[in-house]
Every structure is written in structure tokens, then in C-alpha cells.
Design a protein around this motif. Structure first.
Motif, PDB file in Angstrom:
ATOM      1  N   LEU A 117      -0.856  -3.638  -9.912  1.00  0.00           N
ATOM      2  CA  LEU A 117      -1.903  -3.553  -9.354  1.00  0.00           C
ATOM      3  C   LEU A 117      -2.462  -2.194  -9.938  1.00  0.00           C
ATOM      4  O   LEU A 117      -3.806  -2.186 -10.041  1.00  0.00           O
ATOM      5  CB  LEU A 117      -1.575  -3.163  -8.014  1.00  0.00           C
ATOM      6  N   HIS A 118      -1.859  -1.134 -10.289  1.00  0.00           N
ATOM      7  CA  HIS A 118      -2.150  -0.313 -11.140  1.00  0.00           C
ATOM      8  C   HIS A 118      -3.074  -0.512 -12.263  1.00  0.00           C
ATOM      9  O   HIS A 118      -4.041   0.118 -12.698  1.00  0.00           O
ATOM     10  CB  HIS A 118      -1.275   0.892 -11.409  1.00  0.00           C
TER      11      HIS A 118
ATOM     12  N   TYR B 269       2.432   1.711  -3.220  1.00  0.00           N
ATOM     13  CA  TYR B 269       1.610   2.027  -4.424  1.00  0.00           C
ATOM     14  C   TYR B 269       1.192   3.453  -4.113  1.00  0.00           C
ATOM     15  O   TYR B 269       0.985   4.159  -5.412  1.00  0.00           O
ATOM     16  CB  TYR B 269       0.188   1.276  -4.300  1.00  0.00           C
TER      17      TYR B 269
ATOM     18  N   GLU C  52       0.914  -1.144   0.022  1.00  0.00           N
ATOM     19  CA  GLU C  52       0.080   0.025  -0.056  1.00  0.00           C
ATOM     20  C   GLU C  52       0.975   1.298   0.058  1.00  0.00           C
ATOM     21  O   GLU C  52       0.621   1.989  -0.663  1.00  0.00           O
ATOM     22  CB  GLU C  52      -1.019   0.279   1.302  1.00  0.00           C
TER      23      GLU C  52
ATOM     24  N   GLN D 165      -9.252  -9.119 -14.314  1.00  0.00           N
ATOM     25  CA  GLN D 165      -8.423  -9.422 -13.155  1.00  0.00           C
ATOM     26  C   GLN D 165      -8.030 -11.002 -12.734  1.00  0.00           C
ATOM     27  O   GLN D 165      -6.890 -11.091 -12.702  1.00  0.00           O
ATOM     28  CB  GLN D 165      -8.941  -8.942 -11.774  1.00  0.00           C
TER      29      GLN D 165
ATOM     30  N   ARG E 234     -10.237   0.403   1.509  1.00  0.00           N
ATOM     31  CA  ARG E 234     -10.637   0.012   0.289  1.00  0.00           C
ATOM     32  C   ARG E 234      -9.613  -0.711  -0.526  1.00  0.00           C
ATOM     33  O   ARG E 234      -9.665  -1.678  -1.157  1.00  0.00           O
ATOM     34  CB  ARG E 234     -10.987   1.060  -0.578  1.00  0.00           C
ATOM     35  N   PHE E 235      -8.262  -0.046  -0.435  1.00  0.00           N
ATOM     36  CA  PHE E 235      -7.255  -0.851  -1.146  1.00  0.00           C
ATOM     37  C   PHE E 235      -7.047  -2.060  -0.331  1.00  0.00           C
ATOM     38  O   PHE E 235      -6.551  -3.096  -1.007  1.00  0.00           O
ATOM     39  CB  PHE E 235      -5.836   0.248  -0.812  1.00  0.00           C
TER      40      PHE E 235
ATOM     41  N   PHE F 131      -9.166  -4.530  -1.582  1.00  0.00           N
ATOM     42  CA  PHE F 131      -8.967  -4.957  -3.157  1.00  0.00           C
ATOM     43  C   PHE F 131      -7.669  -6.029  -3.206  1.00  0.00           C
ATOM     44  O   PHE F 131      -8.027  -6.899  -3.565  1.00  0.00           O
ATOM     45  CB  PHE F 131      -8.414  -3.662  -3.466  1.00  0.00           C
TER      46      PHE F 131
ATOM     47  N   TYR G 244     -11.141  -0.530  -8.629  1.00  0.00           N
ATOM     48  CA  TYR G 244     -10.870  -1.767  -7.707  1.00  0.00           C
ATOM     49  C   TYR G 244     -11.455  -3.047  -8.219  1.00  0.00           C
ATOM     50  O   TYR G 244     -10.959  -3.959  -8.192  1.00  0.00           O
ATOM     51  CB  TYR G 244     -10.892  -1.740  -6.306  1.00  0.00           C
ATOM     52  N   ASP G 245     -12.694  -2.950  -8.685  1.00  0.00           N
ATOM     53  CA  ASP G 245     -13.883  -4.133  -8.920  1.00  0.00           C
ATOM     54  C   ASP G 245     -13.887  -4.066 -10.474  1.00  0.00           C
ATOM     55  O   ASP G 245     -14.743  -4.731 -11.068  1.00  0.00           O
ATOM     56  CB  ASP G 245     -14.970  -3.976  -8.078  1.00  0.00           C
ATOM     57  N   GLN G 246     -13.076  -3.169 -11.108  1.00  0.00           N
ATOM     58  CA  GLN G 246     -13.211  -2.985 -12.627  1.00  0.00           C
ATOM     59  C   GLN G 246     -14.654  -2.533 -12.869  1.00  0.00           C
ATOM     60  O   GLN G 246     -15.113  -2.958 -13.982  1.00  0.00           O
ATOM     61  CB  GLN G 246     -12.920  -4.338 -13.414  1.00  0.00           C
TER      62      GLN G 246
ATOM     63  N   SER H 124      -6.420  -2.040 -11.774  1.00  0.00           N
ATOM     64  CA  SER H 124      -7.575  -1.338 -11.242  1.00  0.00           C
ATOM     65  C   SER H 124      -7.673   0.017 -11.752  1.00  0.00           C
ATOM     66  O   SER H 124      -8.114   1.085 -11.270  1.00  0.00           O
ATOM     67  CB  SER H 124      -7.157  -1.306  -9.542  1.00  0.00           C
TER      68      SER H 124
END
Length: 223
Positions: free
Chosen positions: A134-135, A13, A10, A108, A42-43, A46, A142-144, A138
Motif C-alpha cells: 500500500l505504501h 499502516y 489501517e 495501481q 481517505r485511507f 483508498f 492515494y490516487d497517484q 500510494s
């Protein structure tokens, strides 16, 4: 050895992809601390979701993530994360020209099936690989959540370009600057020629470094 626990991921990121001011401009009813806590939660959700997700490899393309050295006009000297397809790697000797792929439109569960090169350069920069990965997956949330909508827009744009090439607009830097009041930088005599030589040398160096790493990956498959 690099730490890859969720908190370290985290931190790395958001160091690479910090929150922009426009993302919090309408949140007058919460403090910065509360916002950071919410984003962190949230992260972490994810990351946990990805850890629990079952990977589903593409039956046609096996992706491989790797790191290679790069020197271009924009990156003086650094490492870049690239994605290749295994079948294309094994099927060519012209490694300098092997295409690299973006994958922000990849599901994903499929992206989780990508292999990661065991080369030293890649493993020495494994946190960069994780952050870049991850970038990419997402890019549309985060949930596409907007992935399908963006795919549809992309397909429509490609179709329009193919059917109506006359609508394509050539970008004019000077016209753009004049329209938006952006000062046009003065160019020295022979500057364009020198910049082109610098850029070409950088691209040659990058292709060389890329080919070296790809050959190492290819050799590892033959062991």
C-alpha cells in the motif's frame, strides 16, 4: 491467523508510516481528532477503491511479492518485502543475484496483479506485505495524482545524467557535515575495516536467505 480487515490494515499502516508534524503544521483550524478522522476516511476510501479496481497484469512481466530474512548494516535482523519478476526467477539458477524491484512508479491496476508467495515466511508476515504494498502504490498519493509528473522528472533526470555525466556530483560526507554544522563522529582505529566486515557478512547472510525463499517459490511453480 492474522486479521486483515480494513481497520486492522489501517492501524498497521499508520503504525509503520505515522503522520509527520509537517503535514499538519498549517491546519490550525481543526483538532487532531478531526484530522485523524479525515485521514482515516481517505485511507478507507483508498482501500475500497482498490477492492473495486480491476487488475491489469503486464503482458511482459508478472510480479511476485515475497518476504525474506535480512541482516545488513541498517537492519540488524528482520524481514524484508521484495518484488521479483517470474520470468527472471524461472530463467536463472543464480538466485542470490536475482534483482529486486521497486514499484512506486507502477500503475495501481497493474500492481494489483502481483502474485504473493505462498511460502510460510511470507504468509506469517502477510500484514507487512500488505503495508509495504500500500505504501509503494500510494507513494505519489492515494490516487497517484502526481505519478505522471514524477515519471517525467525521473526520465528527464536520467536523460541529463546520460547526456551530461560531467554534471554528476560526488557526495562528500565530511564536506556535507562541515557545511551544515553536523558533528563528525570519531572513528576508532580499524573501525572502517570492522564495519566493512560486518556489512559484508550481513550481505552474505541476506543473499543466502533471499536465495532460499526464491528457490522455494521456484519449486512451487514446478508442482
Amino acid at each position: 491467523m492474522i486479521e486483515t480487515d480494513h481497520k486492522s490494515i489501517e492501524s498497521a499502516y499508520f503504525y509503520e508510516h505515522p503522520i509527520n508534524l509537517w503535514e499538519v503544521k498549517d491546519l490550525d483550524d481543526i483538532t487532531i481528532g478531526e484530522f485523524n478522522k479525515s485521514i482515516s476516511a481517505r485511507f478507507q476510501d483508498f482501500l475500497n477503491k482498490l477492492c473495486e479496481m480491476n487488475a491489469e497484469a503486464s503482458p511482459e512481466k508478472q510480479g511476485i511479492l515475497f518476504v525474506y530474512k535480512s541482516q545488513t548494516q541498517d537492519i540488524i535482523l528482520g524481514e524484508v518485502v521484495g518484488l521479483i519478476h517470474a520470468d527472471e526467477l524461472m530463467g536463472t539458477e543464480e538466485l542470490e543475484n536475482l534483482p529486486l524491484y521497486a514499484y512506486e512508479f507502477t500503475e495501481q491496476k497493474e500492481a494489483l496483479s502481483f502474485l504473493v508467495s505462498d511460502n510460510k515466511l511470507t504468509q506469517d508476515n502477510i500484514m507487512d506485505v500488505i503495508v509495504d504494498f500500500l505504501h509503494e502504490i500510494s507513494f505519489f498519493g492515494y490516487d497517484q495524482e502526481s505519478l505522471e509528473e514524477e515519471k517525467k522528472k525521473l526520465d528527464e533526470s536520467i536523460k541529463e545524467c546520460e547526456e551530461h555525466p560531467e554534471r554528476l556530483i560526488t557526495f562528500n560526507h565530511e564536506k556535507f557535515c562541515r557545511e551544515y554544522g553536523i558533528p563528525i563522529t570519531e572513528e576508532y582505529p580499524e573501525e572502517i575495516e570492522k564495519k566493512r566486515a560486518f556489512y559484508d557478512a550481513g550481505m552474505e547472510y541476506t543473499r543466502y536467505c533471499k536465495a532460499i525463499e526464491l528457490q522455494r517459490i521456484k519449486d512451487s511453480f514446478g508442482k
